[in-house]
Design a protein around this motif. Structure first.
Motif, mmCIF file in Angstrom:
data_model
loop_
_atom_site.group_PDB
_atom_site.id
_atom_site.type_symbol
_atom_site.label_atom_id
_atom_site.label_comp_id
_atom_site.label_asym_id
_atom_site.label_seq_id
_atom_site.Cartn_x
_atom_site.Cartn_y
_atom_site.Cartn_z
ATOM 1 N N ALA A 1 0.815 -1.220 0.000
ATOM 2 C CA ALA A 1 0.000 0.000 0.000
ATOM 3 C C ALA A 1 0.845 1.264 0.000
ATOM 4 C CB ALA A 1 -0.930 -0.006 1.210
ATOM 5 N N ASP A 2 2.121 1.162 0.417
ATOM 6 C CA ASP A 2 2.985 2.333 0.484
ATOM 7 C C ASP A 2 3.737 2.611 -0.805
ATOM 8 O OD1 ASP A 2 2.178 2.696 3.072
ATOM 9 O OD2 ASP A 2 4.086 2.161 3.994
ATOM 10 N N LEU A 3 3.706 1.677 -1.766
ATOM 11 C CA LEU A 3 4.462 1.884 -2.997
ATOM 12 C C LEU A 3 3.845 2.975 -3.858
ATOM 13 C CD1 LEU A 3 5.961 -0.748 -2.230
ATOM 14 C CD2 LEU A 3 5.938 -1.317 -4.664
ATOM 15 N N ARG A 4 4.722 3.777 -4.466
ATOM 16 C CA ARG A 4 4.288 4.796 -5.422
ATOM 17 C C ARG A 4 4.534 4.340 -6.860
ATOM 18 N NH1 ARG A 4 3.474 6.094 -0.751
ATOM 19 N NH2 ARG A 4 3.570 8.213 0.100
ATOM 20 N N LEU A 5 5.452 3.383 -7.027
ATOM 21 C CA LEU A 5 5.807 2.889 -8.356
ATOM 22 C C LEU A 5 6.517 1.558 -8.208
ATOM 23 C CD1 LEU A 5 7.480 4.726 -11.315
ATOM 24 C CD2 LEU A 5 8.732 2.866 -10.234
ATOM 25 N N ALA A 6 6.311 0.681 -9.186
ATOM 26 C CA ALA A 6 7.102 -0.545 -9.327
ATOM 27 C C ALA A 6 7.573 -0.627 -10.773
ATOM 28 C CB ALA A 6 6.286 -1.784 -8.968
ATOM 29 N N ALA A 7 8.814 -1.067 -10.958
ATOM 30 C CA ALA A 7 9.365 -1.232 -12.309
ATOM 31 C C ALA A 7 9.978 -2.615 -12.432
ATOM 32 C CB ALA A 7 10.411 -0.155 -12.597
ATOM 33 N N GLU A 8 9.775 -3.228 -13.594
ATOM 34 C CA GLU A 8 10.358 -4.534 -13.892
ATOM 35 C C GLU A 8 11.071 -4.464 -15.233
ATOM 36 O OE1 GLU A 8 10.440 -6.843 -11.760
ATOM 37 O OE2 GLU A 8 8.666 -6.664 -10.478
ATOM 38 N N VAL B 1 1.713 3.138 -10.268
ATOM 39 C CA VAL B 1 2.393 3.145 -11.562
ATOM 40 C C VAL B 1 3.222 1.871 -11.679
ATOM 41 C CG1 VAL B 1 4.039 4.343 -13.063
ATOM 42 C CG2 VAL B 1 2.525 5.677 -11.566
ATOM 43 N N TYR B 2 3.073 1.166 -12.800
ATOM 44 C CA TYR B 2 3.865 -0.032 -13.079
ATOM 45 C C TYR B 2 4.572 0.173 -14.416
ATOM 46 C CZ TYR B 2 4.956 -4.907 -14.331
ATOM 47 O OH TYR B 2 5.598 -6.066 -14.721
ATOM 48 N N LEU B 3 5.900 0.225 -14.363
ATOM 49 C CA LEU B 3 6.738 0.449 -15.523
ATOM 50 C C LEU B 3 7.319 -0.889 -15.982
ATOM 51 C CD1 LEU B 3 8.016 2.935 -17.078
ATOM 52 C CD2 LEU B 3 9.946 2.711 -15.497
ATOM 53 N N ILE B 4 7.076 -1.250 -17.247
ATOM 54 C CA ILE B 4 7.612 -2.495 -17.813
ATOM 55 C C ILE B 4 8.637 -2.129 -18.885
ATOM 56 C CG2 ILE B 4 7.101 -4.689 -18.926
ATOM 57 C CD1 ILE B 4 4.187 -4.368 -18.041
ATOM 58 N N VAL B 5 9.893 -2.447 -18.618
ATOM 59 C CA VAL B 5 10.978 -2.174 -19.561
ATOM 60 C C VAL B 5 11.354 -3.499 -20.221
ATOM 61 C CG1 VAL B 5 13.312 -1.275 -19.834
ATOM 62 C CG2 VAL B 5 11.797 -0.297 -18.082
#
Length: 200
Positions: free
Chosen positions: A117-124, A149-153
Protein backbone atom coordinates in the motif's frame (compact mmCIF):
# COMPACT_ATOMS: atom_id res chain seq x y z
CA UNK A 1 12.91 -10.18 -13.87
CA UNK A 2 14.83 -13.21 -14.96
CA UNK A 3 13.84 -16.85 -15.53
CA UNK A 4 10.90 -17.96 -13.45
CA UNK A 5 9.76 -21.35 -12.21
CA UNK A 6 6.59 -22.15 -10.25
CA UNK A 7 7.44 -24.41 -7.32
CA UNK A 8 3.91 -25.21 -6.19
CA UNK A 9 0.42 -24.48 -7.40
CA UNK A 10 -2.88 -24.68 -5.54
CA UNK A 11 -6.24 -24.43 -7.25
CA UNK A 12 -8.78 -21.78 -6.36
CA UNK A 13 -8.41 -18.89 -3.97
CA UNK A 14 -5.58 -19.12 -1.49
CA UNK A 15 -6.50 -18.71 2.17
CA UNK A 16 -4.41 -17.17 4.95
CA UNK A 17 -3.21 -20.54 6.26
CA UNK A 18 -1.90 -21.59 2.85
CA UNK A 19 -0.28 -18.18 2.28
CA UNK A 20 1.46 -18.36 5.66
CA UNK A 21 2.65 -21.88 4.86
CA UNK A 22 4.06 -20.80 1.49
CA UNK A 23 5.69 -17.79 3.14
CA UNK A 24 7.39 -20.07 5.66
CA UNK A 25 8.65 -22.28 2.83
CA UNK A 26 9.91 -19.26 0.88
CA UNK A 27 11.72 -17.95 3.95
CA UNK A 28 13.36 -21.31 4.63
CA UNK A 29 14.53 -22.16 1.12
CA UNK A 30 18.26 -21.66 0.73
CA UNK A 31 18.96 -20.12 -2.65
CA UNK A 32 21.93 -18.28 -4.14
CA UNK A 33 21.97 -14.62 -3.11
CA UNK A 34 20.88 -13.43 -6.55
CA UNK A 35 17.68 -15.54 -6.55
CA UNK A 36 14.26 -14.22 -5.52
CA UNK A 37 11.10 -16.05 -4.43
CA UNK A 38 7.64 -14.53 -4.85
CA UNK A 39 4.09 -15.70 -4.04
CA UNK A 40 1.17 -15.17 -6.40
CA UNK A 41 -2.12 -17.07 -6.75
CA UNK A 42 -1.01 -19.94 -4.55
CA UNK A 43 2.29 -20.41 -6.37
CA UNK A 44 5.85 -20.03 -5.15
CA UNK A 45 7.76 -18.41 -8.02
CA UNK A 46 11.56 -18.56 -8.07
CA UNK A 47 13.52 -16.11 -10.23
CA UNK A 48 17.03 -17.03 -11.31
CA UNK A 49 19.93 -14.62 -11.27
CA UNK A 50 19.70 -11.68 -13.69
CA UNK A 51 21.89 -10.97 -16.70
CA UNK A 52 24.29 -8.06 -16.94
CA UNK A 53 22.04 -6.13 -19.33
CA UNK A 54 19.11 -6.59 -16.94
CA UNK A 55 21.14 -5.19 -14.05
CA UNK A 56 22.53 -2.32 -16.17
CA UNK A 57 19.00 -1.12 -16.93
CA UNK A 58 17.86 -1.62 -13.32
CA UNK A 59 20.79 0.49 -12.11
CA UNK A 60 20.05 3.26 -14.63
CA UNK A 61 16.37 3.29 -13.67
CA UNK A 62 17.21 3.66 -9.99
CA UNK A 63 19.75 6.41 -10.64
CA UNK A 64 17.40 8.41 -12.85
CA UNK A 65 14.43 8.14 -10.53
CA UNK A 66 16.62 9.17 -7.59
CA UNK A 67 17.85 12.16 -9.61
CA UNK A 68 14.28 13.05 -10.56
CA UNK A 69 12.95 13.17 -6.99
CA UNK A 70 16.08 14.65 -5.39
CA UNK A 71 15.54 17.97 -3.65
CA UNK A 72 11.77 17.97 -4.15
CA UNK A 73 9.75 18.45 -0.99
CA UNK A 74 6.91 16.16 -2.07
CA UNK A 75 9.34 13.25 -2.37
CA UNK A 76 11.31 13.88 0.82
CA UNK A 77 11.84 10.69 2.81
CA UNK A 78 11.15 8.38 -0.13
CA UNK A 79 13.43 5.44 -0.98
CA UNK A 80 14.15 4.22 -4.52
CA UNK A 81 14.93 0.59 -3.85
CA UNK A 82 15.11 -2.87 -5.36
CA UNK A 83 15.48 -6.38 -4.03
CA UNK A 84 13.03 -6.20 -1.16
CA UNK A 85 9.76 -8.10 -0.89
CA UNK A 86 6.53 -6.15 -1.21
CA UNK A 87 3.62 -7.68 0.69
CA UNK A 88 -0.08 -7.25 0.02
CA UNK A 89 -1.57 -8.75 3.16
CA UNK A 90 -5.15 -8.38 1.88
CA UNK A 91 -4.80 -10.11 -1.49
CA UNK A 92 -2.07 -12.46 -0.18
CA UNK A 93 0.53 -11.52 -2.78
CA UNK A 94 4.27 -11.17 -2.22
CA UNK A 95 6.36 -9.70 -5.03
CA UNK A 96 9.91 -8.38 -5.37
CA UNK A 97 10.12 -5.56 -7.95
CA UNK A 98 13.37 -4.71 -9.69
CA UNK A 99 12.83 -1.07 -8.66
CA UNK A 100 10.20 0.46 -6.40
CA UNK A 101 9.52 3.68 -4.50
CA UNK A 102 8.18 3.81 -0.94
CA UNK A 103 8.72 5.76 2.31
CA UNK A 104 12.22 5.15 3.64
CA UNK A 105 10.81 4.64 7.15
CA UNK A 106 9.28 1.37 5.92
CA UNK A 107 12.79 -0.06 6.11
CA UNK A 108 12.90 0.49 9.90
CA UNK A 109 11.62 -3.02 10.60
CA UNK A 110 12.92 -6.49 11.38
CA UNK A 111 10.48 -7.85 8.78
CA UNK A 112 11.74 -8.82 5.31
CA UNK A 113 9.08 -6.89 3.43
CA UNK A 114 7.45 -3.49 3.00
CA UNK A 115 3.69 -2.91 2.62
CA UNK A 116 2.40 -2.80 -0.95
CA UNK A 117 0.00 0.00 0.00
CA UNK A 118 2.98 2.33 0.48
CA UNK A 119 4.46 1.88 -3.00
CA UNK A 120 4.29 4.80 -5.42
CA UNK A 121 5.81 2.89 -8.36
CA UNK A 122 7.10 -0.55 -9.33
CA UNK A 123 9.36 -1.23 -12.31
CA UNK A 124 10.36 -4.53 -13.89
CA UNK A 125 12.95 -5.30 -16.55
CA UNK A 126 11.55 -8.14 -18.65
CA UNK A 127 13.35 -11.49 -18.78
CA UNK A 128 14.25 -13.20 -22.04
CA UNK A 129 13.34 -16.59 -20.60
CA UNK A 130 9.96 -15.80 -19.03
CA UNK A 131 8.48 -12.47 -20.16
CA UNK A 132 5.00 -13.63 -19.10
CA UNK A 133 5.89 -13.07 -15.45
CA UNK A 134 6.19 -9.30 -16.02
CA UNK A 135 3.76 -8.84 -18.90
CA UNK A 136 0.96 -11.02 -17.53
CA UNK A 137 1.32 -12.14 -13.90
CA UNK A 138 2.63 -8.86 -12.51
CA UNK A 139 0.39 -6.80 -14.76
CA UNK A 140 -2.42 -8.69 -13.02
CA UNK A 141 -0.97 -8.48 -9.49
CA UNK A 142 0.32 -4.92 -9.27
CA UNK A 143 -3.00 -3.13 -9.82
CA UNK A 144 -4.64 -5.53 -7.36
CA UNK A 145 -1.92 -4.52 -4.89
CA UNK A 146 -2.83 -0.85 -5.44
CA UNK A 147 0.52 0.18 -6.94
CA UNK A 148 -0.21 3.47 -8.78
CA UNK A 149 2.39 3.15 -11.56
CA UNK A 150 3.87 -0.03 -13.08
CA UNK A 151 6.74 0.45 -15.52
CA UNK A 152 7.61 -2.49 -17.81
CA UNK A 153 10.98 -2.17 -19.56
CA UNK A 154 11.44 -4.82 -22.26
CA UNK A 155 15.01 -5.13 -23.65
CA UNK A 156 13.88 -7.89 -26.03
CA UNK A 157 11.85 -5.39 -28.05
CA UNK A 158 13.28 -2.05 -26.90
CA UNK A 159 9.92 -0.96 -25.50
CA UNK A 160 8.63 0.60 -22.30
CA UNK A 161 5.02 0.43 -21.09
CA UNK A 162 3.81 2.84 -18.41
CA UNK A 163 0.70 1.46 -16.71
CA UNK A 164 -1.21 3.68 -14.28
CA UNK A 165 -4.57 4.51 -12.69
CA UNK A 166 -5.41 1.16 -11.08
CA UNK A 167 -9.14 0.61 -10.77
CA UNK A 168 -11.15 -2.58 -10.30
CA UNK A 169 -8.01 -4.73 -10.21
CA UNK A 170 -6.49 -3.49 -13.47
CA UNK A 171 -4.67 -0.50 -14.86
CA UNK A 172 -6.97 1.80 -16.80
CA UNK A 173 -4.25 3.92 -18.46
CA UNK A 174 -1.27 2.82 -20.53
CA UNK A 175 1.34 4.67 -22.55
CA UNK A 176 3.90 3.00 -24.85
CA UNK A 177 7.42 4.20 -25.61
CA UNK A 178 10.55 2.95 -27.40
CA UNK A 179 14.13 2.89 -26.17
CA UNK A 180 15.63 6.28 -27.00
CA UNK A 181 12.55 8.24 -25.97
CA UNK A 182 12.17 10.17 -22.74
CA UNK A 183 9.51 8.44 -20.64
CA UNK A 184 7.27 10.61 -18.43
CA UNK A 185 6.12 9.03 -15.16
CA UNK A 186 2.52 9.82 -14.17
CA UNK A 187 2.40 11.85 -10.97
CA UNK A 188 6.16 12.46 -10.88
CA UNK A 189 6.56 15.54 -13.11
CA UNK A 190 9.76 14.30 -14.71
CA UNK A 191 10.82 11.91 -17.46
CA UNK A 192 13.35 9.08 -17.58
CA UNK A 193 15.99 9.14 -20.31
CA UNK A 194 16.32 5.77 -22.07
CA UNK A 195 18.77 6.55 -24.90
CA UNK A 196 21.45 4.30 -23.41
CA UNK A 197 19.21 1.30 -22.60
CA UNK A 198 20.67 -1.75 -24.42
CA UNK A 199 18.80 -4.59 -26.10
CA UNK A 200 19.31 -8.26 -25.24
Amino acid sequence: MQGTRGLRHTMGNMDREEFDRLTAIANSVRTPSNYKIEISDGTLVMMTGPSGIHEFIVRRLRMRIEQGIAGRAEWAGMAVHGGIDVLDDTNLIRRNPDVCIFPEDDLLTVENHVPAADLRLAAEVVSRSNPENDWEAKLRDYPRMGIPVYLIVDPRQGTIAVNSEPKGGRYTARAAFAFGQDVPLPGFDFSITTADFPLY
